[in-house]
Scaffold this motif. Structure first.
Motif, PDB file in Angstrom:
ATOM      1  N   MET A 195       0.826  -1.201   0.000  1.00  0.00           N
ATOM      2  CA  MET A 195       0.000   0.000   0.000  1.00  0.00           C
ATOM      3  C   MET A 195       0.868   1.264   0.000  1.00  0.00           C
ATOM      4  O   MET A 195       0.551   2.258  -0.661  1.00  0.00           O
ATOM      5  N   GLY A 196       1.978   1.219   0.746  1.00  0.00           N
ATOM      6  CA  GLY A 196       2.868   2.366   0.792  1.00  0.00           C
ATOM      7  C   GLY A 196       3.489   2.669  -0.554  1.00  0.00           C
ATOM      8  O   GLY A 196       3.573   3.825  -0.981  1.00  0.00           O
ATOM      9  N   VAL A 197       3.918   1.632  -1.255  1.00  0.00           N
ATOM     10  CA  VAL A 197       4.539   1.811  -2.574  1.00  0.00           C
ATOM     11  C   VAL A 197       3.516   2.340  -3.570  1.00  0.00           C
ATOM     12  O   VAL A 197       3.790   3.271  -4.339  1.00  0.00           O
ATOM     13  N   ILE A 198       2.310   1.758  -3.556  1.00  0.00           N
ATOM     14  CA  ILE A 198       1.265   2.199  -4.481  1.00  0.00           C
ATOM     15  C   ILE A 198       0.867   3.642  -4.179  1.00  0.00           C
ATOM     16  O   ILE A 198       0.768   4.486  -5.084  1.00  0.00           O
ATOM     17  N   ALA A 199       0.638   3.937  -2.897  1.00  0.00           N
ATOM     18  CA  ALA A 199       0.219   5.286  -2.510  1.00  0.00           C
ATOM     19  C   ALA A 199       1.267   6.322  -2.893  1.00  0.00           C
ATOM     20  O   ALA A 199       0.934   7.416  -3.365  1.00  0.00           O
ATOM     21  N   ALA A 200       2.545   5.973  -2.727  1.00  0.00           N
ATOM     22  CA  ALA A 200       3.615   6.913  -3.037  1.00  0.00           C
ATOM     23  C   ALA A 200       3.666   7.221  -4.531  1.00  0.00           C
ATOM     24  O   ALA A 200       3.793   8.382  -4.938  1.00  0.00           O
ATOM     25  N   ARG A 201       3.567   6.194  -5.362  1.00  0.00           N
ATOM     26  CA  ARG A 201       3.634   6.436  -6.810  1.00  0.00           C
ATOM     27  C   ARG A 201       2.415   7.211  -7.304  1.00  0.00           C
ATOM     28  O   ARG A 201       2.544   8.149  -8.096  1.00  0.00           O
ATOM     29  N   VAL A 202       1.235   6.813  -6.842  1.00  0.00           N
ATOM     30  CA  VAL A 202       0.024   7.509  -7.287  1.00  0.00           C
ATOM     31  C   VAL A 202       0.065   8.968  -6.848  1.00  0.00           C
ATOM     32  O   VAL A 202      -0.294   9.876  -7.598  1.00  0.00           O
TER      33      VAL A 202
END
Length: 628
Positions: A396-403
């Protein structure tokens, strides 16, 4: 950042990012070496003691403001730009009276922003959606000390989760992170002696004073006040023989709501007005006449309309997130390299500047067992389910950061329900697990994205990323220590939530999703089920129309988030949002320069002034220093 009233790049009138020394020429193969040699300002003071203290104080104040706002509107407001302006104004005033000798530098102010952001966003990432939802569902919460520990550990884990992806997203790909870019431009203007930026600081201060005076005049019960401003003025018509105000269709005498409206797009503003008129002017009266809604009160109407509004918000959030599949795919690709060995480590030109890669696994090794233990002890979540939350939070952290880097929106509305659905299947019937597991993954995602946004600012200014990381840790500790006692003061019991005073719409949505997962769809009234299906279809349709409709038609397509929110908050709040959005839109069209100079600082000032005075009045009443 988070789904919030943070102004978009268009509202801030940002131009496309100009050529910057941080971007190497076409022939340069190593952007990191170029940055180190041409942009980095390691010799300058950055994370000073006064920067940490100022950041913690400003962040705590903005955390209080955001808490009040999120309980009112469901949105968190932007922190970093306002914090940097406040910091600049405060240090300038202290220097003018001789209490501070050295002028604050841009990099020092950037450190203030990092600390303040960590504290100010303690209300985001599901924190102030999950905890109120848990209170509504169970009637109880862990003690204040345990909640402080929970927030601090989850947020700290989010800060560590940003380490392995920072260099790829910020240094190499140089994603825009629009709020981070806007903050860098603001700091350059402030510290370049730009009179326009200094004027914004004055506007913010004056607006804050006006907002505080209005709030005290309305809420304060001081003996020397001859009379108080009314909270609301009913619109001049009746529905089914009852005044419009009984249906929540009133003019709310709140500058906070008008200020928040000025920070959203005009499309969101008119969509909220449309939703309020339809919900409280037509749909609710029809349901009352049929006996589905038992009485004409906000709480009764909301108990029925919630399912339609929640369906609009969740379906539109998930579909919008799905359309960002390329970002998600890149995020999963990046995950494969998180634990890989870095063969170039000996040649790493930024080894003394960036956070060491080993900090990420060490941080999770230390914090992970604490999180699992807290989940088991505080919320009765089995240890194996808590362990599953750890890798899920990294994803979730990786996805949230990129988005966030690509769109400036942290997809909490989408990621929260995804986690709730997962834990609804893993632990059916466990309300606490359903809500607080989503809080864990959402908190990690938000604070990871928040740190990377701040590191984008530092990359453009030449700041030391390791010092910003440390500053962020100070911030999350300050925010955790402040937000819990303030929440307990404002919300002494679950009865306060879901009322016109504190609608807490995001909490209602989270609680509603959990209830539905535990009790099943059949537990809802037939009309509520129909409303939920209609809301689901409406959310999907609006996202598809906004994506595929002709360009000329898009301004006339309602905003799914604005429409969905208007169904779960009082009509008066939506009316105020529309007024604020309309005023800002007229200014932008007729007086563009005046709008650029005033909309953001004046709106932020109204919000900060009223929210802080609201908390101050609540404290005076709680301690018996003012009649209730």
């Amino acid at each position: 950042m988070s789904p919030s009233a943070t102004p978009s790049p268009q509202q801030l009138k940002l131009t496309p990012e100009p050529p910057h020394p941080a971007a190497p020429s076409a022939g340069t193969q190593d952007p990191e070496r170029y940055w180190l040699e041409n942009v980095y300002k390691g010799a300058e003071h950055q994370l000073t003691v006064r920067a940490v203290v100022a950041g913690m104080l400003i962040g705590a104040v903005m955390c209080l403001s955001n808490l009040y706002v999120i309980l009112k509107t469901g949105w968190s407001l932007g922190v970093t730009i306002t914090a940097c302006v406040l910091s600049f104004a405060a240090f300038s005033a202290l220097r003018a009276v001789g209490l501070v000798k050295k002028e604050v530098t841009a990099l020092e102010n950037n450190a203030v922003g990092s600390v303040a952001s960590g504290a100010g966003y303690m209300t985001g990432g599901g924190n102030m959606a999950a905890v109120p939802a848990l209170l509504m569902l169970t009637g109880t919460l862990p003690s204040a000390g345990w909640l402080v520990a929970w927030f601090a550990v989850i947020s700290t884990m989010g800060v560590f989760a940003a380490i392995p992806i920072k260099r790829q997203l910020v240094n190499v790909e140089q994603l825009p992170f629009p709020t981070g870019t806007a903050t860098a431009e603001t700091l350059q203007a402030l510290h370049g002696h730009d009179e326009g930026s200094r004027g914004k600081a004055r506007y913010l201060g004056l607006a804050g004073l006006v907002g505080a005076v209005i709030a005290f005049w309305r809420e304060g019960r001081a003996s020397w006040l001859a009379w108080n401003l009314p909270s609301k003025l009913s619109l001049p018509f009746t529905i089914m023989g009852k005044p419009a105000g009984a249906w929540t269709l009133s003019f709310d005498l709140s500058l906070l709501l008008i200020g928040a409206g000025a920070l959203v797009s005009f499309k969101t503003g008119w969509s909220m007005l449309l939703g309020a008129i339809f919900t409280y002017g037509f749909l609710a009266p029809e349901m009352v006449s049929r006996g589905v809604i038992p009485e004409v009160t906000y709480k009764a109407i909301n108990g029925w309309a919630l399912w339609t509004g929640a369906s609009v918000l969740v379906s539109s959030g998930l579909l919008s997130f799905a359309f960002q599949w390329r970002s998600v795919a890149k995020s999963f690709k990046a995950l494969s390299g998180l634990f890989g060995k870095n063969t170039e480590e000996e040649k790493d030109v930024l080894a003394d500047v960036e956070c060491p890669p080993t900090w990420f696994p060490l941080g999770f090794l230390v914090l992970g067992p604490i999180v699992v233990g807290l989940m088991a002890y505080l919320f009765q979540i089995p240890w194996w389910a808590g362990v599953i939350a750890l890798p899920l939070s990294v994803v979730m952290g990786v996805i949230a950061a990129r988005v966030t880097g690509e769109t400036d929106t942290t997809p909490t509305k989408a990621l929260g329900p995804v986690t709730q659905l997962l834990y609804g299947a893993l632990l059916p019937g466990n309300l606490a697990a359903n809500v607080m597991s989503a809080n864990a993954t959402g908190g990690v995602g938000l604070h990871s994205a928040d740190l990377l946004t701040n590191l984008k600012t530092g990359w453009l200014l030449g700041a030391n990323p390791r010092k910003q990381f440390i500053g962020q840790l100070f911030g999350v500790l300050a925010g955790a220590a402040v937000v819990v006692p303030a929440f307990n003061l404002l919300v002494p019991s679950a009865d306060v939530l879901g009322t016109e005073e504190f609608p807490a719409p995001s909490s209602l949505v989270w609680a509603g999703v959990s209830k539905m997962l535990v009790n099943g769809v059949n537990s809802l009234h037939t009309s509520a089920r129909i409303g939920a299906v209609c809301g689901l279809a409406l959310g999907v349709a609006l996202v598809l129309l906004d994506r595929w409709a002709p360009k000329k038609a898009k301004p006339f397509i309602p905003s799914a988030s604005g429409l969905g929110l208007s169904i779960v908050i009082p009509g008066a709040s939506s009316i105020s949002f529309f007024i604020g959005a309309a005023i800002a839109e007229v200014l932008r069209r007729k007086k563009a320069k005046l709008a650029e100079a005033t909309v953001l600082p004046v709106s932020s000032g109204f919000i900060a002034g009223e929210s802080l005075m609201g908390i101050a009045v609540a404290m005076l009443k709680a301690f018996g220093m003012m009649p209730k």
